[in-house]
Enzyme design. Sequence first.
Site, PDB file in Angstrom:
ATOM      1  CB  CYS A  90      -1.203   0.302   0.799  1.00  0.00           C
ATOM      2  SG  CYS A  90      -2.327   1.210   0.780  1.00  0.00           S
ATOM      3  CG  HIS A 182      -3.520  -3.509   3.124  1.00  0.00           C
ATOM      4  ND1 HIS A 182      -2.526  -3.287   3.759  1.00  0.00           N
ATOM      5  CD2 HIS A 182      -4.550  -2.605   2.686  1.00  0.00           C
ATOM      6  CE1 HIS A 182      -2.800  -1.300   4.105  1.00  0.00           C
ATOM      7  NE2 HIS A 182      -3.627  -0.668   3.687  1.00  0.00           N
ATOM      8  CD  GLU A 184      -1.672  -5.536   4.937  1.00  0.00           C
ATOM      9  OE1 GLU A 184      -1.339  -6.647   4.244  1.00  0.00           O
ATOM     10  OE2 GLU A 184      -0.909  -4.639   5.631  1.00  0.00           O
ATOM     11  CB  SER A 236       1.527 -11.732  37.320  1.00  0.00           C
ATOM     12  OG  SER A 236       1.453 -12.967  36.242  1.00  0.00           O
ATOM     13  N   GLY A 237       2.013 -15.468  37.815  1.00  0.00           N
ATOM     14  CA  GLY A 237       0.998 -17.031  37.791  1.00  0.00           C
ATOM     15  C   GLY A 237       0.606 -16.649  36.376  1.00  0.00           C
ATOM     16  CB  VAL A 239       0.523 -17.939  29.895  1.00  0.00           C
ATOM     17  CG1 VAL A 239       0.667 -18.199  28.605  1.00  0.00           C
ATOM     18  CG2 VAL A 239      -1.254 -17.692  29.753  1.00  0.00           C
ATOM     19  CG  ASP A 240       2.881 -13.569  28.704  1.00  0.00           C
ATOM     20  OD1 ASP A 240       2.021 -14.681  28.174  1.00  0.00           O
ATOM     21  OD2 ASP A 240       2.202 -11.255  29.038  1.00  0.00           O
ATOM     22  CB  SER A 242       4.161 -19.270  33.971  1.00  0.00           C
ATOM     23  OG  SER A 242       3.458 -18.629  35.205  1.00  0.00           O
ATOM     24  NE  ARG A 309      -1.960   0.437  31.149  1.00  0.00           N
ATOM     25  CZ  ARG A 309      -3.011   0.150  30.709  1.00  0.00           C
ATOM     26  NH1 ARG A 309      -3.323   1.629  31.058  1.00  0.00           N
ATOM     27  NH2 ARG A 309      -3.661  -0.026  30.762  1.00  0.00           N
ATOM     28  CE  LYS A 538      -5.840  -3.245  21.063  1.00  0.00           C
ATOM     29  NZ  LYS A 538      -5.188  -4.189  21.414  1.00  0.00           N
ATOM     30  CD  GLU A 544      -7.534  -4.988  30.340  1.00  0.00           C
ATOM     31  OE1 GLU A 544      -8.424  -4.962  31.371  1.00  0.00           O
ATOM     32  OE2 GLU A 544      -7.119  -6.519  31.342  1.00  0.00           O
TER      33      GLU A 544
END
Length: 546
Positions: A90, A182, A184, A236-237, A239-240, A242, A309, A538, A544
């Site tokens: 594009c 596009h 992608e 944190s418990g 996924v990432d 852990s 944050r 989104k 969030e």
Amino acid sequence: MPALTEAIHSQYDSLLILDFGSQYSHLITRRCRELNVYCEMLPCTQKMADLDWTPKGIILSGSPYSVYDDGAPRVDPAVFEAGVPVLGICYGLQEIAWCHGGKVDPHDRREYGRADVQVVRTGDERMDRLFRDEADSVPVWMSHGDQLSKCPDNFQVIARTDSAPFAAIAHTSKPIFGIQFHAEVTHSPRGKELFSAFVDICGAQRNWTMSTFIDKEIARIREMVGPRDRVLGAISGGVDSSVAAKLMHAAIGERFHAVMVDNGVLRAGEAKQVDEMLNKHLGVNVTIVDASELFLSRLEGVEDPEKKRKIIGNTFINVFEEEAAKLEAAAEEEEAKAKAEGKEQEAKGKYEFLLQGTLYPDVIESISFKGPSATIKTHHNVGGLLENMKMKLIEPLRELFKDEVRELGKLLGIPAHLVGRHPFPGPGLAIRILGPVTRGQVAILQAADAIYIEEIRRAGHYDKISQAFAVLLPVRAVGVQGDKRTYDQVIALRAAQTTDFMTATWYDFPHQFLSHVSNRITNEVAGINRVVLDISSKPPATIEWL
Ligand SMILES: Nc1ncnc2c1ncn2[C@@H]1O[C@H](COP(=O)(O)OP(=O)(O)OP(=O)(O)O)[C@@H](O)[C@H]1O
Ligand SMILES: O=c1[nH]c(=O)c2[nH+]cn([C@@H]3O[C@H](COP(=O)(O)O)[C@@H](O)[C@H]3O)c2[nH]1
Ligand SMILES: NC(=O)CC[C@H](N)C(=O)O
Ligand SMILES: [Mg+2]
């Protein structure tokens, strides 16, 4: 063979994606990685001379700009002299044309949405190979208002549509290609095949897999940490972290110590669950630190989401540094004791490193690529970090997408129920309580969220949803409960479906389910008299609310 501490792009045949600010740029990265080719996205302002690695090919993304705008982002001309294949998408196509003396103009017939491009075979294999696997007509997704009005010298048309005569072009002698559509997005059903053809044009090996990543990453971590230093893990418990913890444990064993912080805005019962999970399932040393008082006092009266944050990101680091100092002091004491008893004991290393489970989307969304693409949210673990922190960061997953991390987790033997957990953001309920955070508000949201998630699991929806949670709205509404007037708060229910958390749709619950959850929340959670459902995708919303 390159040294093992080298970055990933030096260990794999890699493609470079230059981001001109398109909302689809990250999808280009994903499409290539799905073909097992590693690639990295950098801002379009990247100068080739400053690049310390050699890409096998370069892709120029789309952009909200027009190439003829004042201040339009420009590609470094050295890209075309690098001797590697280039694909413009594009805006990328328009920029290639602009740089080579072609013409680009606004067009009265803009193309948004589905179109069919007609492939033009030039008879020259060098130009025709991009569409080598395509039929004469290819369904694609378009999103442009400008188009080429003159093909640059030394380029030929390789595809057209009724309204865009230059839907794709190729250089007559160099491997430079441009496509107006596009490829992608998933709405271009042949996108994968097109990228596959480009990967072959680049001669890139398809060896980017999670199983090769594990070995290389473990070796890289060992090299980085050295023989003595220790690593503190921010766990944190989720996924990432852990997966990051398991990788770190495999690399340096007992020199790794995990710290989970109760920041006062966790879900109900979370700290206890994580303690059990890390000890039992992952076999990692873990300390749970209750810092809820500190976090909540610093959050007092704060409404702005970015401020929340930043406060949480900074406070996390304060707590980690304090924990590292405590663990070091304990080790010294132990050594001194051993010495006094005449036992020989080697001194333990310092906590020089902090492990975080940062992912690629955290980075993409937090950092504003100079120019076009704007910061959406400052993820607490990227833009919210404490300046001049003492420990050095180790983030083994910083280049990975969520689905890649889940695959890695499975390969590392992490149980499925853990790998399949919905993500939970580090700033926790603080970004799900709209308005100031207080212990009372946290308790209300914890209770509503627990009911919602319990019912989702019970009804068998959990694994079909990517992320579900309740949100506490900053409004009061009138209700009637037990013949009495109430003037109470409102809970919104969110359930998002997504693969990469960069775009998402909302999950369609059966009405029966929703009415049951709504009933339970209003009956069981004091302070709530109304439940609403969030039906936003989104974009334009984010997952969030803050
Ligand atoms: N309560 C916490 N205690 C310690 N570290 C945390 C905590 N919450 C977040 N972190 C750190 O911040 C990082 C980013 O948080 P994030 O929520 O994105 O990832 P995660 O919790 O590991 O996984 P998931 O996305 O599945 O929730 C984590 O990987 C971890 O390093
Ligand atoms: O650890 C985190 N720190 C943060 O500051 C943060 N903000 C958003 N998220 C998570 O990121 C994903 C995308 O969320 P958004 O659509 O709201 O940006 C979703 O999974 C969100 O839960 C965060 N995670
Ligand atoms: N998606 C794009 O890259 C659009 C490029 C340019 N802004 C156009 O409208 O044609
Ligand atoms: Mg989390």
